[in-house]
Design a protein around this motif. Sequence first.
Motif, PDB file in Angstrom:
ATOM      1  N   TRP A  62      13.010  25.518  74.773  1.00 51.45           N
ATOM      2  CA  TRP A  62      12.051  24.973  75.752  1.00 51.45           C
ATOM      3  C   TRP A  62      12.589  25.151  77.175  1.00 51.45           C
ATOM      4  O   TRP A  62      11.871  25.590  78.070  1.00 51.45           O
ATOM      5  CB  TRP A  62      11.773  23.498  75.471  1.00 51.45           C
ATOM      6  CG  TRP A  62      10.868  22.884  76.493  1.00 51.45           C
ATOM      7  CD1 TRP A  62       9.498  22.938  76.512  1.00 51.45           C
ATOM      8  CD2 TRP A  62      11.257  22.158  77.669  1.00 51.45           C
ATOM      9  NE1 TRP A  62       9.012  22.282  77.625  1.00 51.45           N
ATOM     10  CE2 TRP A  62      10.066  21.799  78.346  1.00 51.45           C
ATOM     11  CE3 TRP A  62      12.480  21.772  78.207  1.00 51.45           C
ATOM     12  CZ2 TRP A  62      10.083  21.072  79.540  1.00 51.45           C
ATOM     13  CZ3 TRP A  62      12.501  21.057  79.389  1.00 51.45           C
ATOM     14  CH2 TRP A  62      11.307  20.719  80.047  1.00 51.45           C
ATOM     15  N   LYS A  71       7.056  15.744  77.437  1.00 46.00           N
ATOM     16  CA  LYS A  71       6.939  16.215  78.827  1.00 46.00           C
ATOM     17  C   LYS A  71       6.389  15.113  79.700  1.00 46.00           C
ATOM     18  O   LYS A  71       5.714  14.229  79.239  1.00 46.00           O
ATOM     19  CB  LYS A  71       6.052  17.447  78.889  1.00 46.00           C
ATOM     20  CG  LYS A  71       6.649  18.638  78.135  1.00 46.00           C
ATOM     21  CD  LYS A  71       5.808  19.859  78.229  1.00 46.00           C
ATOM     22  CE  LYS A  71       5.949  20.553  79.550  1.00 46.00           C
ATOM     23  NZ  LYS A  71       5.288  21.824  79.644  1.00 46.00           N
ATOM     24  N   TRP A  77      12.015  14.702  68.642  1.00 42.65           N
ATOM     25  CA  TRP A  77      11.580  15.844  69.433  1.00 42.65           C
ATOM     26  C   TRP A  77      10.066  15.919  69.582  1.00 42.65           C
ATOM     27  O   TRP A  77       9.312  15.711  68.640  1.00 42.65           O
ATOM     28  CB  TRP A  77      12.066  17.152  68.826  1.00 42.65           C
ATOM     29  CG  TRP A  77      11.516  18.335  69.582  1.00 42.65           C
ATOM     30  CD1 TRP A  77      10.493  19.166  69.216  1.00 42.65           C
ATOM     31  CD2 TRP A  77      11.931  18.757  70.888  1.00 42.65           C
ATOM     32  NE1 TRP A  77      10.245  20.093  70.204  1.00 42.65           N
ATOM     33  CE2 TRP A  77      11.122  19.859  71.249  1.00 42.65           C
ATOM     34  CE3 TRP A  77      12.907  18.314  71.778  1.00 42.65           C
ATOM     35  CZ2 TRP A  77      11.258  20.519  72.462  1.00 42.65           C
ATOM     36  CZ3 TRP A  77      13.046  18.982  72.985  1.00 42.65           C
ATOM     37  CH2 TRP A  77      12.232  20.070  73.327  1.00 42.65           C
ATOM     38  N   ASP A  92       7.476  18.394  72.528  1.00 46.41           N
ATOM     39  CA  ASP A  92       7.424  19.120  73.792  1.00 46.41           C
ATOM     40  C   ASP A  92       6.083  18.959  74.493  1.00 46.41           C
ATOM     41  O   ASP A  92       5.865  19.507  75.577  1.00 46.41           O
ATOM     42  CB  ASP A  92       7.740  20.605  73.586  1.00 46.41           C
ATOM     43  CG  ASP A  92       6.743  21.301  72.671  1.00 46.41           C
ATOM     44  OD1 ASP A  92       5.696  20.718  72.355  1.00 46.41           O
ATOM     45  OD2 ASP A  92       7.023  22.449  72.264  1.00 46.41           O
TER      46      ASP A  92
END
Length: 242
Positions: A119, A242, A95, A97
């Motif tokens: 998210w 991202k 993980w 973000d």
Amino acid sequence: MSFLFKSSKTFKPIRNIPEGSQQEKLQKYIEKTLGSGNLHQAVLLPPGEDLEEWVAVNTVDFFNQISMLYGTLTEYCTDESCPVMCASKKYEYLWADGVTVKKPIKVSAPKYIEYLMTWIQSQLDDQEVFPSKIGVPFPKNFMSVAKQIQKRLFRVYAHIYHNHFDRVLKLEEEAHLNTSFKHFTFFIHEFNMIDKRELAPMQDLIDRNLKSVGIDTTKERPGSGRGSQSRPDSAKSEADGK
């Protein structure tokens, strides 16, 4: 798309489409089309409608479906039973973000899915990313964000199928899961939402779903919609971001 589950528990609160919006109109169109039983027809862009509006309303729909599906399994998907987020032993997900967690980390499946759904929820609630008011344009990177959301939702489907399908059978929810995933399969294929390498954990079932409506799975589809493809990750120990 609404399903009737034996459990009314959801992992995240169901996100409602704003009343009176174009998205509400499209949501009703989806429900009507799905009511005919034709899942493939239900994902096709309605004549004269905006692609980004269509992707937005379907993205919300799939988020709600996953929330309901995973909500039936939370007591079985624990830090102890699922110490890593994976789809079988072959595919593991890390993980990140890109904001609060910049360096990919290994976390348990329930923590990963919590981060993932939180998210996604933040993206859906952001009016600059998912505008709900009539006349407000979508941002230039909308399709890129939508593809990233679809990629992450796919990972929840993959984890459920590979790690919890026996439990799904015991709960007698397999029909709901299979129908939801088939609907998702048709959508991501129609609009080329996820890089094929990402789909490897579920490729056999995806191919069967597509072949069931006469789609040739040997042909590569050209890009669809505005925006770039979401960043492809490696097949094993995939780092999110991202």
